[in-house]
Scaffold this motif. Structure first.
Motif, short mmCIF file in Angstrom:
data_model
loop_
_atom_site.label_atom_id
_atom_site.label_comp_id
_atom_site.label_asym_id
_atom_site.label_seq_id
_atom_site.Cartn_x
_atom_site.Cartn_y
_atom_site.Cartn_z
N ASP A 44 20.45 8.16 -44.52
CA ASP A 44 21.59 7.44 -45.05
C ASP A 44 21.83 7.81 -46.50
O ASP A 44 20.91 7.81 -47.30
CB ASP A 44 21.31 5.93 -44.97
CG ASP A 44 22.32 5.20 -44.13
OD1 ASP A 44 23.21 5.84 -43.57
OD2 ASP A 44 22.22 3.97 -44.06
N SER A 45 23.08 8.09 -46.85
CA SER A 45 23.43 8.35 -48.24
C SER A 45 23.95 7.05 -48.86
O SER A 45 24.31 6.11 -48.15
CB SER A 45 24.50 9.44 -48.33
OG SER A 45 25.72 8.94 -47.82
N LEU A 46 24.01 7.02 -50.16
CA LEU A 46 24.56 5.86 -50.85
C LEU A 46 26.00 5.63 -50.43
O LEU A 46 26.42 4.51 -50.14
CB LEU A 46 24.47 6.04 -52.37
CG LEU A 46 25.12 4.95 -53.22
CD1 LEU A 46 24.47 3.60 -52.94
CD2 LEU A 46 25.04 5.30 -54.69
N THR A 47 26.78 6.70 -50.34
CA THR A 47 28.19 6.59 -49.95
C THR A 47 28.31 6.05 -48.53
O THR A 47 29.18 5.22 -48.26
CB THR A 47 28.89 7.96 -50.07
OG1 THR A 47 28.66 8.47 -51.38
CG2 THR A 47 30.37 7.84 -49.82
N ALA A 48 27.46 6.49 -47.62
CA ALA A 48 27.49 6.00 -46.24
C ALA A 48 27.19 4.50 -46.21
O ALA A 48 27.86 3.74 -45.49
CB ALA A 48 26.51 6.76 -45.37
N ARG A 49 26.20 4.06 -46.98
CA ARG A 49 25.87 2.63 -47.02
C ARG A 49 27.01 1.83 -47.63
O ARG A 49 27.33 0.74 -47.15
CB ARG A 49 24.58 2.41 -47.80
CG ARG A 49 23.33 2.84 -47.03
CD ARG A 49 22.04 2.34 -47.68
NE ARG A 49 21.89 2.68 -49.09
CZ ARG A 49 21.39 3.83 -49.54
NH1 ARG A 49 20.97 4.74 -48.69
NH2 ARG A 49 21.29 4.06 -50.83
N GLN A 50 27.65 2.36 -48.69
CA GLN A 50 28.76 1.64 -49.31
C GLN A 50 29.93 1.50 -48.35
O GLN A 50 30.55 0.43 -48.26
CB GLN A 50 29.20 2.36 -50.59
CG GLN A 50 28.20 2.25 -51.72
CD GLN A 50 28.54 3.14 -52.89
OE1 GLN A 50 29.12 4.22 -52.74
NE2 GLN A 50 28.17 2.69 -54.08
N ALA A 51 30.25 2.57 -47.63
CA ALA A 51 31.36 2.52 -46.67
C ALA A 51 31.04 1.54 -45.53
O ALA A 51 31.90 0.76 -45.11
CB ALA A 51 31.66 3.91 -46.12
N ALA A 52 29.81 1.56 -45.03
CA ALA A 52 29.41 0.66 -43.96
C ALA A 52 29.43 -0.79 -44.44
O ALA A 52 29.88 -1.69 -43.71
CB ALA A 52 28.03 1.04 -43.44
N ASN A 53 28.97 -1.05 -45.65
CA ASN A 53 28.99 -2.41 -46.20
C ASN A 53 30.43 -2.89 -46.40
O ASN A 53 30.75 -4.05 -46.14
CB ASN A 53 28.22 -2.48 -47.52
CG ASN A 53 26.73 -2.38 -47.31
OD1 ASN A 53 26.22 -2.67 -46.24
ND2 ASN A 53 26.03 -1.94 -48.34
N PHE A 54 31.30 -1.99 -46.88
CA PHE A 54 32.72 -2.32 -47.03
C PHE A 54 33.31 -2.70 -45.68
O PHE A 54 34.01 -3.71 -45.56
CB PHE A 54 33.46 -1.12 -47.64
CG PHE A 54 34.95 -1.29 -47.65
CD1 PHE A 54 35.57 -1.99 -48.67
CD2 PHE A 54 35.73 -0.75 -46.65
CE1 PHE A 54 36.94 -2.15 -48.68
CE2 PHE A 54 37.10 -0.89 -46.65
CZ PHE A 54 37.71 -1.60 -47.66
N ALA A 55 33.04 -1.90 -44.65
CA ALA A 55 33.57 -2.16 -43.31
C ALA A 55 33.06 -3.50 -42.78
O ALA A 55 33.82 -4.27 -42.18
CB ALA A 55 33.21 -1.02 -42.37
N ALA A 56 31.78 -3.79 -42.99
CA ALA A 56 31.21 -5.06 -42.52
C ALA A 56 31.85 -6.24 -43.25
O ALA A 56 32.16 -7.27 -42.64
CB ALA A 56 29.70 -5.06 -42.72
N SER A 57 32.07 -6.10 -44.55
CA SER A 57 32.73 -7.16 -45.32
C SER A 57 34.17 -7.36 -44.85
O SER A 57 34.64 -8.49 -44.74
CB SER A 57 32.71 -6.83 -46.81
OG SER A 57 31.40 -6.85 -47.31
N LEU A 58 34.85 -6.26 -44.59
CA LEU A 58 36.22 -6.35 -44.09
C LEU A 58 36.26 -7.02 -42.73
O LEU A 58 37.13 -7.85 -42.45
CB LEU A 58 36.85 -4.95 -44.03
CG LEU A 58 38.29 -4.88 -43.54
CD1 LEU A 58 39.22 -5.68 -44.45
CD2 LEU A 58 38.75 -3.43 -43.46
N ALA A 59 35.30 -6.69 -41.87
CA ALA A 59 35.25 -7.27 -40.52
C ALA A 59 35.11 -8.79 -40.56
O ALA A 59 35.60 -9.48 -39.66
CB ALA A 59 34.09 -6.66 -39.74
#
Length: 153
Positions: free
Chosen positions: A70-85
């Motif tokens: 996992d990269s930092l960018t991948a974690r940030q995008a996944a966290n953003f998506a989870a927050s949006l969900a």
């Protein structure tokens, strides 16, 4: 089915919408991320677009980890998506966005867009690329909620 594509970024978030039939992707807008209002203002704006455009699914670009790392960018995008969900009443999925920005830049160059105008259009075009990838292969997307909720046997 109307789908919203999101190119997540720390400075700008590009958005693209599909046609009502869910077969073609079009640039929609770029949201500048500022300190004023922060994340909540960004989520509120996206939720407003989901409601006003009758969006039934959101697809967030996600740089899929190479070799299982996992990269930092991948974690940030996944966290953003989870927050949006948690803030919208429609499903949110992750779609591999590897090379979407580079391909979007190539698209803009090929279209003859001047360098001074490319920056403004780049994030939207990257969102178009992400959305087109999803529309062409929806089975390749990952369900956001599956990552953060334990699977029950």
């Amino acid at each position: 089915m109307r789908v919203l594509g999101v190119d997540f970024g720390l400075k700008r978030v590009g958005l693209a919408l599909s046609d009502p039939g869910g077969s073609m992707a079009f640039p929609h807008k770029t949201v500048e991320r500022t300190e004023k209002g922060g994340r909540e203002a960004l989520f509120s704006e996206i939720a407003g677009i989901v409601a006003s455009e009758f969006v039934e699914l959101v697809v967030v670009g996600w740089p899929a980890p190479a070799e299982g790392r996992d990269s930092l960018t991948a974690r940030q995008a996944a966290n953003f998506a989870a927050s949006l969900a948690r803030r919208v009443a429609v499903p949110v999925k992750l779609m591999d966005e590897t090379l979407s920005s580079e391909e979007a830049l190539d698209d803009l160059r090929a279209a003859g867009l001047k360098a001074s105008k490319r920056k403004a259009a780049l994030d939207q075009q990257a969102a178009v690329r992400i959305l087109q990838s999803y529309l062409g292969a929806p089975e390749a997307a990952r369900d956001v909620t599956a990552q953060w909720r334990p699977q029950t046997p």
